[in-house]
Design a protein around this motif. Structure first.
Motif, PDB file in Angstrom:
ATOM      1  N   TYR A 187       2.411  -2.926   8.541  1.00 17.30           N
ATOM      2  CA  TYR A 187       3.554  -2.095   8.916  1.00 17.30           C
ATOM      3  C   TYR A 187       3.923  -1.204   7.733  1.00 17.30           C
ATOM      4  O   TYR A 187       3.592  -1.493   6.582  1.00 17.30           O
ATOM      5  CB  TYR A 187       4.753  -2.956   9.320  1.00 17.30           C
ATOM      6  N   GLU A 188       4.630  -0.131   8.018  1.00 16.46           N
ATOM      7  CA  GLU A 188       5.033   0.795   6.963  1.00 16.46           C
ATOM      8  C   GLU A 188       6.492   1.194   7.155  1.00 16.46           C
ATOM      9  O   GLU A 188       7.028   1.167   8.260  1.00 16.46           O
ATOM     10  CB  GLU A 188       4.136   2.035   6.949  1.00 16.46           C
ATOM     11  N   MET A 189       7.138   1.552   6.031  1.00 13.58           N
ATOM     12  CA  MET A 189       8.545   1.900   6.052  1.00 13.58           C
ATOM     13  C   MET A 189       8.737   3.288   6.651  1.00 13.58           C
ATOM     14  O   MET A 189       8.151   4.269   6.200  1.00 13.58           O
ATOM     15  CB  MET A 189       9.110   1.864   4.632  1.00 13.58           C
ATOM     16  N   CYS A 241       8.052  -4.364   3.929  1.00 15.78           N
ATOM     17  CA  CYS A 241       7.479  -4.494   5.275  1.00 15.78           C
ATOM     18  C   CYS A 241       6.318  -5.497   5.259  1.00 15.78           C
ATOM     19  O   CYS A 241       5.607  -5.630   4.258  1.00 15.78           O
ATOM     20  CB  CYS A 241       6.977  -3.141   5.770  1.00 15.78           C
ATOM     21  N   CYS A 301      10.512  -1.005   9.826  1.00 15.59           N
ATOM     22  CA  CYS A 301       9.110  -1.292   9.561  1.00 15.59           C
ATOM     23  C   CYS A 301       8.340  -1.121  10.869  1.00 15.59           C
ATOM     24  O   CYS A 301       8.514  -1.903  11.810  1.00 15.59           O
ATOM     25  CB  CYS A 301       8.940  -2.713   9.021  1.00 15.59           C
ATOM     26  N   ALA A 310       9.638  -7.500   8.557  1.00 13.03           N
ATOM     27  CA  ALA A 310       9.880  -7.372   7.114  1.00 13.03           C
ATOM     28  C   ALA A 310      10.114  -8.757   6.501  1.00 13.03           C
ATOM     29  O   ALA A 310      10.354  -9.741   7.213  1.00 13.03           O
ATOM     30  CB  ALA A 310      11.083  -6.472   6.855  1.00 13.03           C
TER      31      ALA A 310
END
Length: 204
Positions: free
Chosen positions: A65-67, A61, A72, A45
């Protein structure tokens, strides 16, 4: 002129204020220094506001990447190779007792009766095979059909009983595949025209 919130002026006589910078915040209208953001970042992040005025400082993030909650993480897979399945956002090796064909959705499928899955990483189940049977789901081994039984199919769930054998005889084959199971005459008897009889008298 005041530095303004989100900016700071460390030295008198400066022509322009400095941006507070990523990872810092400047909460006052007159800031001579900047303060580090108190909210620590999760892995993968970064801070997104170079002129933060308060905490917690804004963050996001990293690309790719994703929350997920407060973490992340890499995107969850939508497909896996054969022998693997989607498990908690990753492709895991298929465990024993199951098979995993892979592909879109990458499911994990329990082996059903008549088949078994003895090793991990299988993409297809193993049939019981003739002479063997598998009675339960998620089996990791197969069983011999057993003396007095036969298992004629490639996928046998329950052994079948052999046809009648002669008196004074015993079945011989643990893995018979047809109803005419192999047999042998018991000790002291001999096969005569399909029957197990005492030896013929040779003298009186």
């Amino acid at each position: 002129v005041d530095s303004g919130r989100g900016y700071y002026v460390p030295n008198a006589g400066a022509a322009m204020p400095n941006s507070c910078g990523f990872g810092f915040y400047c909460p006052l209208t007159v800031n001579v220094d900047r303060t580090g953001c108190s909210n620590s970042l999760t892995t993968n992040a970064h801070y997104t506001d170079g002129n933060s005025k308060s905490v917690p400082c804004a963050w996001s993030c990293d690309p790719g990447y994703e929350m997920v909650g407060s973490q992340c993480l890499p995107p969850a897979p939508t497909t896996c190779l054969a022998g693997r399945y989607i498990n908690d956002r990753t492709c895991s090796v298929c465990p024993t007792g199951s098979f995993c064909p892979g592909g879109p959705g990458a499911p994990r499928t329990p082996c059903v009766a008549g088949t078994y899955c003895p090793t991990s990483g299988l993409s297809t189940p193993e049939d019981s095979g003739q002479g063997f049977y598998v009675v339960s789901n998620m089996a990791t081994n197969r069983a011999d059909c057993g003396i007095g039984n036969f298992c004629p199919l490639q996928k046998n769930v329950i052994p079948q009983t052999c046809t009648t054998k002669p008196t004074n005889s015993s079945y011989l084959d643990l893995r018979a595949v047809s109803a005419q199971c192999a047999f042998g005459c018991n000790s002291g008897y001999e096969l005569v025209n399909g029957a197990c009889l005492p030896p013929a008298v040779t003298s009186c």
